[in-house]
Design a protein around this motif. Structure first.
Motif, PDB file in Angstrom:
ATOM      1  N   ARG A   1       0.818  -1.203   0.000  1.00 37.50           N
ATOM      2  CA  ARG A   1       0.000   0.000   0.000  1.00 37.50           C
ATOM      3  C   ARG A   1       0.862   1.268   0.000  1.00 37.50           C
ATOM      4  O   ARG A   1       2.016   1.255   0.419  1.00 37.50           O
ATOM      5  CB  ARG A   1      -0.963  -0.001   1.180  1.00 37.50           C
ATOM      6  CG  ARG A   1      -0.334   0.035   2.548  1.00 37.50           C
ATOM      7  CD  ARG A   1      -1.413  -0.082   3.629  1.00 37.50           C
ATOM      8  NE  ARG A   1      -0.925   0.261   4.963  1.00 37.50           N
ATOM      9  CZ  ARG A   1      -0.443  -0.595   5.835  1.00 37.50           C
ATOM     10  NH1 ARG A   1      -0.373  -1.884   5.525  1.00 37.50           N
ATOM     11  NH2 ARG A   1      -0.030  -0.178   7.022  1.00 37.50           N
TER      12      ARG A   1
ATOM     13  N   SER B   1      -2.885   7.394  -0.899  1.00 35.40           N
ATOM     14  CA  SER B   1      -3.798   7.618  -2.017  1.00 35.40           C
ATOM     15  C   SER B   1      -3.607   9.018  -2.590  1.00 35.40           C
ATOM     16  O   SER B   1      -3.154   9.936  -1.906  1.00 35.40           O
ATOM     17  CB  SER B   1      -5.249   7.448  -1.551  1.00 35.40           C
ATOM     18  OG  SER B   1      -5.487   6.145  -1.074  1.00 35.40           O
TER      19      SER B   1
ATOM     20  N   ARG C   1      -8.592  13.226   0.699  1.00 42.14           N
ATOM     21  CA  ARG C   1      -8.468  11.767   0.574  1.00 42.14           C
ATOM     22  C   ARG C   1      -7.257  11.333   1.381  1.00 42.14           C
ATOM     23  O   ARG C   1      -6.125  11.648   1.023  1.00 42.14           O
ATOM     24  CB  ARG C   1      -8.314  11.339  -0.884  1.00 42.14           C
ATOM     25  CG  ARG C   1      -8.385   9.830  -1.089  1.00 42.14           C
ATOM     26  CD  ARG C   1      -8.146   9.426  -2.529  1.00 42.14           C
ATOM     27  NE  ARG C   1      -8.444   8.007  -2.727  1.00 42.14           N
ATOM     28  CZ  ARG C   1      -8.115   7.313  -3.826  1.00 42.14           C
ATOM     29  NH1 ARG C   1      -7.465   7.910  -4.827  1.00 42.14           N
ATOM     30  NH2 ARG C   1      -8.432   6.028  -3.926  1.00 42.14           N
TER      31      ARG C   1
ATOM     32  N   SER D   1      -6.758   8.001   2.649  1.00 39.23           N
ATOM     33  CA  SER D   1      -6.590   6.546   2.701  1.00 39.23           C
ATOM     34  C   SER D   1      -5.251   6.129   2.106  1.00 39.23           C
ATOM     35  O   SER D   1      -4.451   6.961   1.667  1.00 39.23           O
ATOM     36  CB  SER D   1      -7.717   5.868   1.921  1.00 39.23           C
ATOM     37  OG  SER D   1      -7.681   6.275   0.552  1.00 39.23           O
ATOM     38  N   GLU D   2      -5.036   4.816   2.087  1.00 38.94           N
ATOM     39  CA  GLU D   2      -3.897   4.230   1.378  1.00 38.94           C
ATOM     40  C   GLU D   2      -4.433   3.363   0.244  1.00 38.94           C
ATOM     41  O   GLU D   2      -5.546   2.839   0.313  1.00 38.94           O
ATOM     42  CB  GLU D   2      -3.037   3.400   2.326  1.00 38.94           C
ATOM     43  CG  GLU D   2      -2.324   4.240   3.375  1.00 38.94           C
ATOM     44  CD  GLU D   2      -1.503   3.377   4.319  1.00 38.94           C
ATOM     45  OE1 GLU D   2      -0.275   3.536   4.345  1.00 38.94           O
ATOM     46  OE2 GLU D   2      -2.108   2.551   5.035  1.00 38.94           O
ATOM     47  N   THR D   3      -3.626   3.226  -0.810  1.00 33.66           N
ATOM     48  CA  THR D   3      -4.038   2.558  -2.042  1.00 33.66           C
ATOM     49  C   THR D   3      -3.055   1.464  -2.408  1.00 33.66           C
ATOM     50  O   THR D   3      -1.864   1.568  -2.116  1.00 33.66           O
ATOM     51  CB  THR D   3      -4.120   3.591  -3.187  1.00 33.66           C
ATOM     52  OG1 THR D   3      -5.211   4.477  -2.934  1.00 33.66           O
ATOM     53  CG2 THR D   3      -4.319   2.936  -4.541  1.00 33.66           C
TER      54      THR D   3
ATOM     55  N   GLN E   1      -8.114  -1.790  -7.989  1.00 32.15           N
ATOM     56  CA  GLN E   1      -7.366  -1.015  -6.996  1.00 32.15           C
ATOM     57  C   GLN E   1      -7.921  -1.311  -5.609  1.00 32.15           C
ATOM     58  O   GLN E   1      -9.137  -1.385  -5.419  1.00 32.15           O
ATOM     59  CB  GLN E   1      -7.490   0.477  -7.304  1.00 32.15           C
ATOM     60  CG  GLN E   1      -6.613   1.376  -6.459  1.00 32.15           C
ATOM     61  CD  GLN E   1      -6.799   2.836  -6.808  1.00 32.15           C
ATOM     62  OE1 GLN E   1      -7.561   3.555  -6.163  1.00 32.15           O
ATOM     63  NE2 GLN E   1      -6.107   3.300  -7.838  1.00 32.15           N
TER      64      GLN E   1
ATOM     65  N   GLN F   1      -8.091  -0.212  -1.463  1.00 30.08           N
ATOM     66  CA  GLN F   1      -7.941   0.934  -0.573  1.00 30.08           C
ATOM     67  C   GLN F   1      -8.049   0.482   0.885  1.00 30.08           C
ATOM     68  O   GLN F   1      -8.846  -0.401   1.211  1.00 30.08           O
ATOM     69  CB  GLN F   1      -9.020   1.993  -0.839  1.00 30.08           C
ATOM     70  CG  GLN F   1      -8.890   2.714  -2.169  1.00 30.08           C
ATOM     71  CD  GLN F   1      -9.692   2.059  -3.264  1.00 30.08           C
ATOM     72  OE1 GLN F   1     -10.747   1.489  -3.015  1.00 30.08           O
ATOM     73  NE2 GLN F   1      -9.182   2.128  -4.484  1.00 30.08           N
ATOM     74  N   ARG F   2      -7.245   1.109   1.713  1.00 28.50           N
ATOM     75  CA  ARG F   2      -7.232   0.810   3.142  1.00 28.50           C
ATOM     76  C   ARG F   2      -7.445   2.106   3.915  1.00 28.50           C
ATOM     77  O   ARG F   2      -6.752   3.109   3.679  1.00 28.50           O
ATOM     78  CB  ARG F   2      -5.897   0.190   3.548  1.00 28.50           C
ATOM     79  CG  ARG F   2      -5.766  -0.166   5.036  1.00 28.50           C
ATOM     80  CD  ARG F   2      -4.354  -0.676   5.307  1.00 28.50           C
ATOM     81  NE  ARG F   2      -4.186  -1.215   6.641  1.00 28.50           N
ATOM     82  CZ  ARG F   2      -3.870  -0.493   7.717  1.00 28.50           C
ATOM     83  NH1 ARG F   2      -3.705   0.819   7.605  1.00 28.50           N
ATOM     84  NH2 ARG F   2      -3.710  -1.073   8.893  1.00 28.50           N
ATOM     85  N   TYR F   3      -8.426   2.094   4.834  1.00 32.19           N
ATOM     86  CA  TYR F   3      -8.757   3.269   5.643  1.00 32.19           C
ATOM     87  C   TYR F   3      -8.533   2.937   7.113  1.00 32.19           C
ATOM     88  O   TYR F   3      -9.216   2.069   7.667  1.00 32.19           O
ATOM     89  CB  TYR F   3     -10.222   3.659   5.459  1.00 32.19           C
ATOM     90  CG  TYR F   3     -10.591   4.165   4.084  1.00 32.19           C
ATOM     91  CD1 TYR F   3     -10.737   5.525   3.829  1.00 32.19           C
ATOM     92  CD2 TYR F   3     -10.815   3.270   3.037  1.00 32.19           C
ATOM     93  CE1 TYR F   3     -11.097   5.989   2.574  1.00 32.19           C
ATOM     94  CE2 TYR F   3     -11.179   3.719   1.776  1.00 32.19           C
ATOM     95  CZ  TYR F   3     -11.301   5.079   1.551  1.00 32.19           C
ATOM     96  OH  TYR F   3     -11.661   5.535   0.303  1.00 32.19           O
TER      97      TYR F   3
ATOM     98  N   TYR G   1     -11.313  -1.992   4.486  1.00 34.81           N
ATOM     99  CA  TYR G   1     -10.685  -2.367   3.227  1.00 34.81           C
ATOM    100  C   TYR G   1     -11.759  -2.465   2.146  1.00 34.81           C
ATOM    101  O   TYR G   1     -12.828  -3.050   2.373  1.00 34.81           O
ATOM    102  CB  TYR G   1     -10.005  -3.732   3.334  1.00 34.81           C
ATOM    103  CG  TYR G   1      -8.808  -3.806   4.249  1.00 34.81           C
ATOM    104  CD1 TYR G   1      -7.509  -3.707   3.740  1.00 34.81           C
ATOM    105  CD2 TYR G   1      -8.962  -4.008   5.613  1.00 34.81           C
ATOM    106  CE1 TYR G   1      -6.402  -3.804   4.572  1.00 34.81           C
ATOM    107  CE2 TYR G   1      -7.863  -4.094   6.458  1.00 34.81           C
ATOM    108  CZ  TYR G   1      -6.589  -3.994   5.927  1.00 34.81           C
ATOM    109  OH  TYR G   1      -5.493  -4.089   6.761  1.00 34.81           O
TER     110      TYR G   1
END
Length: 220
Positions: free
Chosen positions: A60, A63, A75, A77-79, A111, A113-115, A207
């Motif tokens: 990751r 983002s 934004r 988050s991580e991507t 893709q 994404q992790r928050y 996720y």
């Protein structure tokens, strides 16, 4: 069992995709004249969701947004760009194609994404604004986005819902739940009523994965 999906190309026109989704047992179409939005619970099994979460954790990065607006909290988050050659990703791609009929060659790579707690993605649309600074850069090869398919991979302890602001619809995260929506109007124009936000996670970690489809085959 459901009937086999019919070929739907890029999602333009949208009627074949809508017909494919409507045939799915248990799927819900949100009753709004302003946008076409479907919700399907249990689309992915928990073990497959957990495996994808592991892939996201392993690769990751922060983002980004296509048109920065000066808001560093827009934004957070991580991507993760998931490898199309991974067997897990190949299975998910096949499941999405079987559900929607959308041709994978029109799709961007999936893709993830992790928050974490406090992270969010404020209200935005998935299509590229024709007045955006980087519109030509992002649409010159494959055109603009047509359909979005998003899948929750887990349930955070609190928060993390997706809010469609223009129709006041909030969808809570649930392991394996799929959302699919058309980013276009009936006449093919861009639909601003698809404005949505990934609300702040208040406890735990969220996720999701997202698959976007384009007007023309993906060629990056």
């Amino acid at each position: 069992m459901t009937a086999a999906a019919q070929p739907a190309g890029s999602g333009l026109p949208p009627e074949p995709v809508i017909a494919n989704l409507m045939r799915v047992r248990g799927i819900q179409r949100v009753p709004s004249p302003r946008l076409t939005l479907f919700v399907q619970r249990g689309f992915l099994p928990p073990d497959l969701c957990a495996a994808i979460c592991g892939l996201i954790d392993s690769n990751r990065r922060p983002s980004t947004v296509s048109d920065p607006n000066g808001d560093d909290a827009f934004r957070t988050s991580e991507t993760c760009d998931l490898s199309p050659d991974d067997p897990i990703v190949i299975e998910v791609e096949a499941r999405i194609a079987a559900l929607t009929g959308l041709d994978p060659q029109y799709g961007e790579p999936i893709q993830g994404q992790r928050y974490a707690v406090g992270q969010q993605f404020k209200a935005h649309t998935d299509f590229f604004d024709v007045d955006g600074v980087d519109y030509e850069r992002y649409t010159s090869v494959a055109g603009n986005r047509t359909w979005t398919v998003m899948i929750y991979l887990n349930e955070p302890k609190a928060g993390g819902a997706t809010r469609f602001k223009e129709i006041d619809k909030i969808v809570p995260p649930e392991t394996g739940k799929l959302l699919a929506w058309n980013n276009r109007l009936a006449d093919g124009g861009l639909n601003g009523a698809t404005l949505h936000a990934g609300m702040k996670v208040r406890a735990g970690t969220k996720y999701v994965i997202t698959k976007w489809f384009r007007e023309r085959p993906w060629g990056w």
